[in-house]
Design a protein around this motif. Structure first.
Motif, short mmCIF file in Angstrom:
data_model
loop_
_atom_site.label_atom_id
_atom_site.label_comp_id
_atom_site.label_asym_id
_atom_site.label_seq_id
_atom_site.Cartn_x
_atom_site.Cartn_y
_atom_site.Cartn_z
N TRP A 237 0.83 -1.21 0.00
CA TRP A 237 0.00 0.00 0.00
C TRP A 237 0.86 1.26 0.00
O TRP A 237 0.56 2.23 -0.68
CB TRP A 237 -0.91 0.02 1.23
N VAL A 238 1.96 1.23 0.75
CA VAL A 238 2.77 2.42 0.92
C VAL A 238 3.57 2.76 -0.34
O VAL A 238 3.70 3.92 -0.72
CB VAL A 238 3.74 2.24 2.11
N TYR A 239 4.10 1.71 -1.02
CA TYR A 239 5.05 2.00 -2.10
C TYR A 239 4.83 1.18 -3.37
O TYR A 239 4.70 1.74 -4.46
CB TYR A 239 6.48 1.77 -1.59
N VAL A 252 -5.25 1.20 -2.82
CA VAL A 252 -3.91 1.74 -2.58
C VAL A 252 -3.92 3.26 -2.47
O VAL A 252 -3.36 3.84 -1.53
CB VAL A 252 -2.95 1.30 -3.71
N GLU A 253 -4.56 3.95 -3.40
CA GLU A 253 -4.57 5.41 -3.38
C GLU A 253 -5.27 5.93 -2.13
O GLU A 253 -4.81 6.88 -1.49
CB GLU A 253 -5.27 5.94 -4.63
N TYR A 257 -3.64 8.40 0.76
CA TYR A 257 -4.27 9.63 1.23
C TYR A 257 -4.40 9.62 2.75
O TYR A 257 -4.07 10.58 3.44
CB TYR A 257 -5.68 9.78 0.63
N ARG A 258 -4.89 8.49 3.26
CA ARG A 258 -5.15 8.37 4.69
C ARG A 258 -3.85 8.45 5.49
O ARG A 258 -3.81 9.07 6.56
CB ARG A 258 -5.86 7.03 4.95
N CYS A 259 -2.79 7.84 4.97
CA CYS A 259 -1.49 7.93 5.65
C CYS A 259 -1.02 9.38 5.74
O CYS A 259 -0.50 9.82 6.77
CB CYS A 259 -0.44 7.10 4.91
N GLY A 260 -1.20 10.13 4.64
CA GLY A 260 -0.83 11.54 4.65
C GLY A 260 -1.65 12.34 5.65
O GLY A 260 -1.12 13.20 6.37
N VAL A 277 7.46 12.74 -3.39
CA VAL A 277 8.39 12.26 -4.40
C VAL A 277 7.63 11.25 -5.26
O VAL A 277 7.20 10.21 -4.78
CB VAL A 277 9.63 11.60 -3.76
N PRO A 278 7.39 11.58 -6.53
CA PRO A 278 6.54 10.71 -7.36
C PRO A 278 7.21 9.37 -7.58
O PRO A 278 8.42 9.27 -7.53
CB PRO A 278 6.43 11.52 -8.68
N ASP A 279 6.38 8.32 -7.80
CA ASP A 279 4.94 8.40 -7.94
C ASP A 279 4.20 8.13 -6.62
O ASP A 279 3.17 8.73 -6.32
CB ASP A 279 4.45 7.38 -8.97
N SER A 280 4.67 7.18 -5.83
CA SER A 280 3.91 6.75 -4.66
C SER A 280 3.76 7.85 -3.62
O SER A 280 2.78 7.89 -2.88
CB SER A 280 4.57 5.52 -4.03
#
Length: 306
Positions: A237-239, A252-253, A257-260, A277-280
């Motif tokens: 999920w993270v990366y 995943v997305e 969002y929730r982690c942020g 830092v794109p993409d994840s």
């Protein structure tokens, strides 16, 4: 990491196999491979994809390979799928996982009568060949798959293609995902669910930890039931995961969002902008910005055309 994909169809499956594997290109950068079974028996193609993407390297193979069964992979490690002939019959095998006790298992296999392994550069043994060797120690494929998984310290998900269908096995603790998709007269097996949605499949089921199924064009039958211990890799999920993929019902997305958001709730920093830092990292940054009220910006822009 790596990604695997398989197809069982009543017609030529190579088109779906090709694109299903290609949709896993974000999971590996070293090698790709496809194996099929059809009128001419087993056939296979493996290419190095370090300097050219999977789609470019395998375009010609779409016209040359023919079969109604197929498996393939994107890999950051050994060449695969492998073609194997043993007392269990002929089969093709591809894997995704990590074997921490590989040296011990190689030694054990040799002591049990296995005379040699093909040596790769650097003196390493092909991990997928080792898995095949462990499977061949038993009297049936399903028994061999469970024996191999129980012998491995680490994680190992497997696609094993016989002339009659495809065995699909999720690793014992469900660290990596494995889905079954379906459409008319066809089933597929996929590491990530979005890959087959783009090809017209609908989700049939997500395998549980340690579950083994036998997949044919018209059926999916349980060979080994799922266990009750789940330790899925959160780093998917993270990366690693593609943004529109989902694991165990969680997108995943949305997770990023929730982690942020949660990170912003813990912080009290003052900043001009929030960036990922794109993409994840981009989705994490958007979630952080939305929660904190600090504007989102893009100081880092990934060059994507090549």
């Amino acid at each position: 990491m790596g990604g695997i994909f398989g197809v069982a169809s009543r017609e030529n499956c190579v088109f779906d196999l090709f694109f299903g594997i290609d949709y896993h290109s974000h999971l590996g950068t070293r090698r790709g491979g496809m194996a099929v079974y059809g009128e001419k028996g087993f056939d296979r193609s493996i290419h190095n994809i370090e300097n050219s993407p999977f789609r470019t390297k395998f375009e010609r193979d779409v016209d040359e390979l023919k079969g109604w069964l197929g498996i393939g992979c994107i890999s950051d490690s050994e060449p695969q799928p492998l073609l194997v002939q043993s007392h269990l019959g002929s089969f093709a095998i591809t894997t995704v996982g990590k074997i921490n006790n590989q040296k011990e298992l190689v030694q054990r296999s040799m002591e049990n009568g296995r005379t040699h392994f093909l040596e790769m550069s650097g003196g390493e043994v092909n991990a997928t060949e080792l898995v095949a060797s462990l499977i061949n120690e038993k009297q049936s494929i399903s028994e061999g798959i469970r024996y191999a998984q129980e012998s491995i310290d680490g994680s190992m998900s497997i696609l094993l293609m016989t002339e009659n269908g495809i065995f699909a096995a999720r690793d014992l603790l469900g660290r990596t995902p494995l889905f079954i998709g379906e459409k008319e007269d066809t089933h597929c097996i996929s590491f990530e669910d979005f890959a087959y949605a783009n090809l017209g499949y609908k989700t049939c089921k997500e395998l549980g930890p340690g579950e083994v199924v036998f997949v044919r064009p018209d059926s999916v039958k349980t060979a080994v039931p799922a266990g009750d211990k789940m330790k899925i890799c959160s780093f998917l999920w993270v990366y690693y995961g593609y943004p529109n993929a989902s694991y165990e019902g969680v997108n995943v997305e949305t997770m990023r969002y929730r982690c942020g958001e949660l990170l912003a709730k813990r912080d009290n920093v003052e900043a001009d902008y929030v960036a990922g830092v794109p993409d994840s990292g981009t989705a994490h940054a958007v979630g952080y910005a939305n929660e904190s009220g600090i504007p989102f910006a893009r100081p880092f822009i990934k060059y994507t055309p090549t």
